[in-house]
Motif scaffolding. Structure first.
Motif: not given
Length: 192
Positions: A54-55, A57-58, A61-62, A88, A91-92
């Motif tokens: 998830v990290g 991916s974020m 995306a960021g 984003y 958060a990643g």
């Protein structure tokens, strides 16, 4: 003769092709089951692995969002797009720095989501009464609400293992489905 599938028509050639690969699908299914069982025995590691995914991916995306924002630098909403990308990306990075804190946050978010969805399903079921479908929606809502209460009651202690448990269950059931599909393919006659 053609059999219908969810995505359209399942032709004789499709069946023949898939049936010829049933052994590969069977091996794939057993491999996925093995990964699921491995995750069951290491739910904390599976949770951390999920959080890293998830990290990552974020973070990607960021970075893409930030790059996109700079493509639109003259636009009035440039700063908003840039801030979204930065949040984003941050958060990643935080997911990599402290995956257990990130899993705690995601578990809480999941619990709250399950509570809200459960309540909404119950309300939708009540609004559909006396139809036959209403009872199914009420049961689904009650189960979702119960799972949400269960997850929230165990939070934050369950956040170390809950996401890993979900991953383990998903992998195991997906693998079992693939094994059943492969065996069904092997046993399905190809129509003339």
């Amino acid at each position: 003769m053609m059999a219908m599938t969810l995505g359209g028509v399942f032709t004789r050639q499709d069946l023949a092709l898939l049936r010829g690969k049933w052994g590969i699908l069977l091996a794939f299914g057993f491999s996925i089951v093995a990964l699921g069982l491995l995750a069951f025995f290491n739910v904390v590691i599976a949770t951390v692995a999920s959080i890293y995914y998830v990290g990552a991916s974020m973070l990607v995306a960021g970075i893409l969002q930030i790059a996109h924002a700079f493509q639109l630098r003259g636009w009035r909403s440039f700063l908003s797009w840039l801030m979204i990308g930065l949040v984003y990306a941050l958060a990643g990075v935080l997911a990599f720095v402290n995956p257990l804190l990130a899993s705690s946050f995601l578990t809480l978010l999941l619990a709250i989501s399950l509570l809200v969805v459960g309540l909404l399903r119950i309300l939708a079921g009540l609004s559909l009464r006396p139809t036959k479908f209403a009872s199914w929606l009420l049961v689904a809502g009650a189960i979702t609400l119960f799972v949400g209460v269960f997850v929230l009651a165990g939070w934050p202690l369950n956040s170390r293992w809950f996401i890993g448990l979900l991953l383990a269950m998903d992998l195991t059931f997906h693998g079992i489905a693939m094994v059943i599909f492969a065996i069904a393919l092997r046993n399905t006659p190809i129509p003339e």
